[in-house]
Design a protein around this motif. Sequence first.
Motif, PDB file in Angstrom:
ATOM      1  N   HIS A  69       0.748  -1.178  -0.446  1.00 43.60           N
ATOM      2  CA  HIS A  69       0.175  -0.289  -0.188  1.00 43.60           C
ATOM      3  C   HIS A  69       0.533   0.876   0.084  1.00 43.60           C
ATOM      4  N   SER A  70       0.685   2.080  -0.702  1.00 40.14           N
ATOM      5  CA  SER A  70       1.331   4.006  -1.071  1.00 40.14           C
ATOM      6  C   SER A  70       2.716   2.929  -1.308  1.00 40.14           C
ATOM      7  N   GLY A  71       3.294   3.702  -0.198  1.00 38.89           N
ATOM      8  CA  GLY A  71       5.294   3.518  -0.102  1.00 38.89           C
ATOM      9  C   GLY A  71       5.537   1.934  -0.149  1.00 38.89           C
ATOM     10  N   VAL A  93      -1.238  -1.122  -4.490  1.00 37.03           N
ATOM     11  CA  VAL A  93      -2.330  -0.174  -4.273  1.00 37.03           C
ATOM     12  C   VAL A  93      -2.222   0.997  -3.648  1.00 37.03           C
ATOM     13  N   ALA A  94      -2.598   2.173  -4.963  1.00 36.71           N
ATOM     14  CA  ALA A  94      -1.966   3.331  -4.394  1.00 36.71           C
ATOM     15  C   ALA A  94      -0.555   3.513  -4.306  1.00 36.71           C
ATOM     16  N   GLY A  95       0.172   2.964  -5.526  1.00 41.07           N
ATOM     17  CA  GLY A  95       1.339   2.546  -5.925  1.00 41.07           C
ATOM     18  C   GLY A  95       2.008   3.864  -6.537  1.00 41.07           C
ATOM     19  N   TYR A  96       2.959   4.013  -6.881  1.00 38.70           N
ATOM     20  CA  TYR A  96       4.194   4.469  -7.471  1.00 38.70           C
ATOM     21  C   TYR A  96       4.732   4.822  -8.026  1.00 38.70           C
ATOM     22  N   TRP A  97       5.226   5.295  -9.290  1.00 40.40           N
ATOM     23  CA  TRP A  97       6.305   4.696  -9.724  1.00 40.40           C
ATOM     24  C   TRP A  97       7.660   5.932  -9.533  1.00 40.40           C
ATOM     25  N   ARG A  98       7.418   7.008  -9.716  1.00 37.27           N
ATOM     26  CA  ARG A  98       7.886   8.473  -9.711  1.00 37.27           C
ATOM     27  C   ARG A  98       7.198   9.449  -8.629  1.00 37.27           C
TER      28      ARG A  98
END
Length: 189
Positions: A69-71, A93-98
């Motif tokens: 989740h997230s971080g 979940v609520a992931g990001y790559w930048r």
Amino acid sequence: MRRRAVVFHGTGATPDVCWYGWLAGRLRARGYEVEVPHHPGTNVEPIATFLPRVLAAHRFDAGTVLVGHSGGAALLLALLQELTEPVAQAVLVAGYWRPPGEEAEPVLRESYDWERVRAGARELCFVNSVEDPYGCDAQQGLEMLQRLGGTLVVRPRGHFGDADDPCERLPLLERLIGGDDERQDPRGG
């Protein structure tokens, strides 16, 4: 093979917030061995020094499902890139790559080897929101989908759990996580 799941919390969180415990209970009821570890260094310590400890602390094999989740979802990208054997599934979940905002994101790598990340899981799922207040939004999910393939689910649901939105249950995750049947490798048929 015993089915296992490891649920990684987000930045500044602990294993007892939002839907982590609920999901662990639901998966245990389905026969999974579940870990919801506390990694306070998530998105605090640089990924280069943090990741080796995470890799050493858990077992990752073909029967493992990873949920972040997230971080914790961003952590999964670096983790998947390092695995020598693919896990069954990774759900971000609520992931990001930048970087999703102006603040430093120590959990992110400067660049990713997308082929190696993709090879780290037989199945990838991304769950993002059009209303994420931190920038871990549907656009980030779409960009990961374009680089990695898999499944993207977009909801109008904020960050799926934070101080302003406790989100104690997330039934979508229970549906997304592999059932009793053997999953096929989406790359091979």
